[in-house]
Design a protein around this motif. Structure first.
Motif, PDB file in Angstrom:
ATOM      1  N   GLN A 535      70.279  36.183  44.362  1.00 24.60           N
ATOM      2  CA  GLN A 535      69.561  35.338  43.409  1.00 24.60           C
ATOM      3  C   GLN A 535      68.235  34.839  43.985  1.00 24.60           C
ATOM      4  O   GLN A 535      67.259  34.649  43.245  1.00 24.60           O
ATOM      5  N   ALA A 536      68.201  34.646  45.316  1.00 23.88           N
ATOM      6  CA  ALA A 536      66.941  34.254  45.933  1.00 23.88           C
ATOM      7  C   ALA A 536      65.914  35.375  45.835  1.00 23.88           C
ATOM      8  O   ALA A 536      64.712  35.133  45.659  1.00 23.88           O
ATOM      9  N   VAL A 537      66.370  36.620  45.963  1.00 28.40           N
ATOM     10  CA  VAL A 537      65.470  37.770  45.774  1.00 28.40           C
ATOM     11  C   VAL A 537      64.926  37.770  44.352  1.00 28.40           C
ATOM     12  O   VAL A 537      63.718  37.961  44.115  1.00 28.40           O
ATOM     13  N   ARG A 538      65.796  37.571  43.397  1.00 30.72           N
ATOM     14  CA  ARG A 538      65.359  37.538  41.997  1.00 30.72           C
ATOM     15  C   ARG A 538      64.339  36.415  41.766  1.00 30.72           C
ATOM     16  O   ARG A 538      63.433  36.540  40.952  1.00 30.72           O
ATOM     17  N   LEU A 561      66.517  28.936  52.612  1.00 34.52           N
ATOM     18  CA  LEU A 561      65.091  28.637  52.714  1.00 34.52           C
ATOM     19  C   LEU A 561      64.320  29.851  52.209  1.00 34.52           C
ATOM     20  O   LEU A 561      64.579  30.981  52.647  1.00 34.52           O
ATOM     21  N   VAL A 562      63.397  29.632  51.268  1.00 31.18           N
ATOM     22  CA  VAL A 562      62.579  30.711  50.718  1.00 31.18           C
ATOM     23  C   VAL A 562      61.128  30.440  51.098  1.00 31.18           C
ATOM     24  O   VAL A 562      60.625  29.322  50.925  1.00 31.18           O
ATOM     25  N   ALA A 563      60.467  31.472  51.640  1.00 36.19           N
ATOM     26  CA  ALA A 563      59.069  31.327  52.059  1.00 36.19           C
ATOM     27  C   ALA A 563      58.229  32.410  51.411  1.00 36.19           C
ATOM     28  O   ALA A 563      58.731  33.490  51.055  1.00 36.19           O
ATOM     29  N   ASN A 564      56.922  32.136  51.269  1.00 37.52           N
ATOM     30  CA  ASN A 564      56.022  33.159  50.744  1.00 37.52           C
ATOM     31  C   ASN A 564      55.594  34.096  51.865  1.00 37.52           C
ATOM     32  O   ASN A 564      56.035  33.964  53.015  1.00 37.52           O
ATOM     33  N   PHE A 571      60.717  27.101  48.732  1.00 33.92           N
ATOM     34  CA  PHE A 571      61.894  26.417  48.195  1.00 33.92           C
ATOM     35  C   PHE A 571      62.899  26.190  49.320  1.00 33.92           C
ATOM     36  O   PHE A 571      63.098  27.045  50.184  1.00 33.92           O
ATOM     37  N   ALA A 572      63.527  25.025  49.316  1.00 32.53           N
ATOM     38  CA  ALA A 572      64.635  24.715  50.225  1.00 32.53           C
ATOM     39  C   ALA A 572      65.712  24.009  49.414  1.00 32.53           C
ATOM     40  O   ALA A 572      65.418  23.051  48.704  1.00 32.53           O
ATOM     41  N   TYR A 647      60.009  35.789  52.150  1.00 34.99           N
ATOM     42  CA  TYR A 647      61.202  35.909  52.982  1.00 34.99           C
ATOM     43  C   TYR A 647      62.299  34.995  52.444  1.00 34.99           C
ATOM     44  O   TYR A 647      62.021  33.928  51.888  1.00 34.99           O
ATOM     45  N   VAL A 648      63.538  35.445  52.632  1.00 37.55           N
ATOM     46  CA  VAL A 648      64.708  34.623  52.319  1.00 37.55           C
ATOM     47  C   VAL A 648      65.468  34.389  53.623  1.00 37.55           C
ATOM     48  O   VAL A 648      65.842  35.339  54.309  1.00 37.55           O
ATOM     49  N   LEU A 649      65.679  33.120  53.966  1.00 39.78           N
ATOM     50  CA  LEU A 649      66.406  32.756  55.180  1.00 39.78           C
ATOM     51  C   LEU A 649      67.687  32.023  54.789  1.00 39.78           C
ATOM     52  O   LEU A 649      67.645  31.056  54.027  1.00 39.78           O
ATOM     53  N   THR A 650      68.809  32.511  55.287  1.00 35.06           N
ATOM     54  CA  THR A 650      70.081  31.791  55.129  1.00 35.06           C
ATOM     55  C   THR A 650      70.515  31.320  56.513  1.00 35.06           C
ATOM     56  O   THR A 650      70.330  32.020  57.514  1.00 35.06           O
ATOM     57  N   LEU A 651      71.094  30.127  56.571  1.00 36.85           N
ATOM     58  CA  LEU A 651      71.415  29.495  57.850  1.00 36.85           C
ATOM     59  C   LEU A 651      72.902  29.160  57.930  1.00 36.85           C
ATOM     60  O   LEU A 651      73.524  28.818  56.918  1.00 36.85           O
ATOM     61  N   LEU A 652      73.438  29.290  59.124  1.00 37.80           N
ATOM     62  CA  LEU A 652      74.840  28.961  59.385  1.00 37.80           C
ATOM     63  C   LEU A 652      74.910  27.972  60.537  1.00 37.80           C
ATOM     64  O   LEU A 652      74.375  28.219  61.620  1.00 37.80           O
ATOM     65  N   ASP A 653      75.568  26.843  60.291  1.00 40.27           N
ATOM     66  CA  ASP A 653      75.718  25.784  61.299  1.00 40.27           C
ATOM     67  C   ASP A 653      76.641  26.272  62.420  1.00 40.27           C
ATOM     68  O   ASP A 653      77.796  26.652  62.186  1.00 40.27           O
TER      69      ASP A 653
END
Length: 738
Positions: A535-538, A561-564, A571-572, A647-653
């Motif tokens: 969905q972040a890609v979309r 986290l979405v970056a240009n 977007f965060a 870019y789409v960044l996903t984070l894991l604690d």
């Protein structure tokens, strides 16, 4: 109508209708191969109760022994008991159980001839001591009713235990481990049949491994109803891990007097090794043709996981060292079971990684991930031993394996959602949909059991797994056309128990285990993460869907986290803001959110050049410049013309993972110190202790690697306690055998 109060029947007065409530811990008698004494915990160790066979075994009649000091028996028995009652620092190194909450082994002599006895001493919760004594002869004698005591030399014991523990530690699965357990115990104890009996979540049992004499009919794969082992008996299996029945037909020796003089109450025999068994259980064994038994408990996380059951078809008496060896092996096997089942979480992480790659690739090449999920049915069904699966997503239904019809599936979805109307993280599980909702009884052939995980908090998107009615896949242990023992319901037999189990579970699937629930939860969380990524890609390539997709990403439990293309924040989601403990500035450089800003800038530049994603462990900057260790997965997003959109960044604690690693390192340090303290005088490591510590180290690694499962710190603590207990048991064995 008010239900009448149920009264627990006294020992020996229960029938099949009330055996669940029989007071089996108040047996009031012992097996005749040993004698029991209840002692006042005082300097004179006054004998307050004794079993009726003391004259035959100990040389003094009950009337001459009661209310007299223990020293009256002669030999060194009173001295040996007194030694265990001294302050802990004076005897803890030898006993390993100074508080006597568990029975502690001892060896002693009795009478003018110095007859040798094996003893076990424990303290009663209400005060007083229980001393159990068995002749330590190694040949047939009058004391043992003509039976030969079974034992091994110290060298044989050490070699057998060392080989067994190495084999247990190398077992890759519960099935392989169970096979090793029955083969080792069959060789060690010499019983005609040894089985591993596993309980399901409802308490029903199944024989999953067997070693037997060739003349015996196999019971492998046989099922038994939970009622075959009453709850009181299960509770005692947790307290008293190993129980032996020498002769099912032996005349039991009553306690004299029947009630404790100090309390006027029956003796609590929960921890007594010689305690008589229920007449119902004895009749059950006679119906099977079994004369002698030995059972050892398999315990996982404080619960009874299963039993090791040994059967013999003539009287059989094992010396206490062999019984302690069986206890040790069951303890180590339990540790290995816990490690194997928790390691499944790590396997799920690998499976999810592959699933994630396949679905991301499918999204970029085909524009759709859902069909890729069902392309290989085995990937989705096998990990949970499911026979079918269905995905409800964006109004569509995709299926794999054997499933109900689409209208039936939609009816099932409506019912499942009604059971969990509020979005929760826990999976929904049911083993009998037809019984829970008779309107869905038609689903029983293909979906008697359902396990479901919610994939969205704001739409009816679910992934479900199904299981057929379990009777469809059960094989009888032997010929089901053979007659049962009799029509009298009191005359239980394995075949009658199987029939009873079949009636109980008709219309149900094999229940979903706690491990399978954890697997489903892990897959669901991973799919939610994948869905969020898609969905972040979309979000980047379809601005006209921005509002809808933003809501889905913002509500995700996963930090995103979405970056240009310039590496600035577009977007965060709220999960990331909560994790930081501080807001994320829109338009700011994403590298500024991490402690290693230059490394992030270089990684973004490399992604722009190669158009390949990257994975790093980075410290996220939180409120007040606190550092939060994170696993960061970044993927570049390109437009149709190949130009980078962002870019789409996903984070894991990673904080829990770091705590787990620290706990594992601490445990390994403790094990290394323990190994150094157990070297012999020749500075050579003891083989059995080395095997125990090696098994514990392997289990620790398996448990600590189980990411996505329950917190591992309590499991590692349980492993440490179990290892200490196993080492203590071996210390007693070595002391007794010497």
């Amino acid at each position: 109508m008010q239900a009448s109060k149920q009264v627990a029947p006294a020992f020996g007065q229960a029938d099949l209708s009330n055996c669940e409530r029989e007071l089996i811990h108040l047996a009031g008698s012992v097996q005749p191969h040993g004698a029991l004494l209840v002692l006042r915990e005082s300097a004179d160790l006054l004998v307050q109760q004794c079993s009726g066979n003391v004259a035959r075994l100990l040389g003094l009649p009950a009337e001459a022994l009661l209310q007299r000091p223990l020293a009256l028996l002669g030999g060194d028995v009173a001295e040996r008991v007194a030694a265990l009652l001294r302050p802990p620092q004076q005897h803890q190194a030898n006993s390993g159980h100074a508080d006597l909450r568990e029975a502690v082994m001892l060896q002693c002599s009795i009478g003018p001839t110095g007859r040798r006895f094996d003893g076990a001493l424990h303290r009663l919760a209400e005060g007083g001591l229980v001393l159990e004594l068995e002749p330590a002869t190694t040949s047939a004698s009058a004391e043992t009713g003509g039976m030969e005591l079974q034992d091994l030399t110290p060298e044989q014991m050490a070699a057998t235990l060392s080989d067994a523990l190495q084999r247990f530690g190398a077992a890759p699965s519960v099935g392989v481990l169970a096979d090793a357990v029955v083969e080792v115990l069959h060789h060690l104890t010499g019983y005609d049949r040894v089985v591993v009996y596993k309980f399901d979540p409802d308490g029903h049992g199944k024989v999953i491994a067997e070693a037997r004499h060739p003349r015996l009919e196999s019971l492998l794969g046989h099922h038994y109803p939970a009622s075959d082992i009453p709850q009181r008996a299960r509770a005692l299996y947790l307290l008293n891990r190993v129980r032996m029945l020498v002769d099912v037909n032996a005349q039991q020796a009553p306690l004299l007097p029947a009630l404790r003089p100090e309390t006027g109450a029956p003796l609590d025999m929960s921890l007594c090794q010689l305690r008589s068994m229920s007449p119902i259980h004895l009749q059950y064994l006679r119906n099977m043709g079994v004369t002698a038994t030995l059972t050892a408990s398999l315990v996982r996380e404080g619960q009874l996981w299963g039993l090791i059951a040994c059967h013999h078809y003539s009287p059989r008496h094992l010396r206490c060292t062999l019984r302690s060896a069986a206890d040790l092996l069951a303890e180590v096997a339990s540790t290995r079971i816990s490690a194997i089942e928790n390691y499944a979480h790590a396997q799920v992480a690998l499976m999810v990684r592959r699933l994630e790659q396949r679905l991301v690739e499918a999204t970029s090449t085909e524009g759709e991930w859902r069909y890729a999920l069902f392309r290989n049915p085995r990937t989705l069904l096998q990990p949970l031993e499911a026979t079918g699966a269905a995905l409800f997503c964006e109004g569509e239904v995709l299926v794999s394996g054997e499933t109900p019809s689409t209208p039936e599936l939609r009816a099932l979805l409506a019912w499942v959602q009604a059971q969990q109307p509020v979005p929760v993280d826990e999976p929904f599980a049911c083993a009998s949909v037809g019984q829970a909702n008779p309107a869905l009884a038609s689903l029983t052939p293909t979906a008697s059991g359902v396990l479901a995980v919610r994939l969205s908090t704001n739409s009816p998107d679910w992934l479900m797994w199904f299981r057929k009615e379990q009777l469809q896949s059960v094989t009888w242990a032997g010929d089901p056309s053979k007659p049962m023992v009799a029509n009298n319901p009191l005359e239980l037999s394995p075949r009658r128990s199987f029939a009873a189990w079949s009636e109980i579970v008709r219309g149900t699937a094999v229940p979903w285990s706690s491990t399978e629930l954890a697997l489903a939860r892990g897959i669901g969380v991973a799919l939610v993460d994948i869905i969020v990524q898609v969905q972040a890609v979309r979000l980047l390539i379809a601005e006209h869907q921005l509002v809808q997709i933003r809501g889905a990403v913002a509500g995700s439990r996963e930090p995103v986290l979405v970056a240009n293309a310039e590496g600035r924040v577009v977007f965060a989601n709220e999960a990331l803001v909560v994790l930081r403990g501080a807001p994320v500035e829109k338009g700011g450089e994403i590298s500024g959110l991490f402690a290693a800003a230059p490394a992030v800038q270089r990684a973004l530049a490399e992604m722009r050049r190669s158009q390949h994603g990257w994975r790093r462990e980075l410290d996220l900057l939180g409120a007040d410049d606190t550092l939060v260790p994170m696993a960061v997965h970044a993927e570049p997003v390109s437009g149709r013309d190949g130009q980078a959109l962002g870019y789409v960044l996903t984070l894991l604690d990673l904080r829990e993972a770091r705590r787990a690693d620290t706990a594992r390192l601490n445990l390994e340090s403790t094990l290394r110190l323990a190994a150094q303290h157990t070297r012999s005088e020749a500075n050579e490591p003891d083989g059995v202790i080395a095997a125990i510590l090696t098994n514990a180290s392997l289990a620790a690694m398996d448990i600590a690697d189980a990411r996505g499962g329950p917190p591992v710190a309590p499991l590692l603590q349980e492993l440490e306690n179990s290892t200490r207990r196993a080492a203590g048991l071996y210390a007693q064995i070595r002391s007794s055998s010497g």
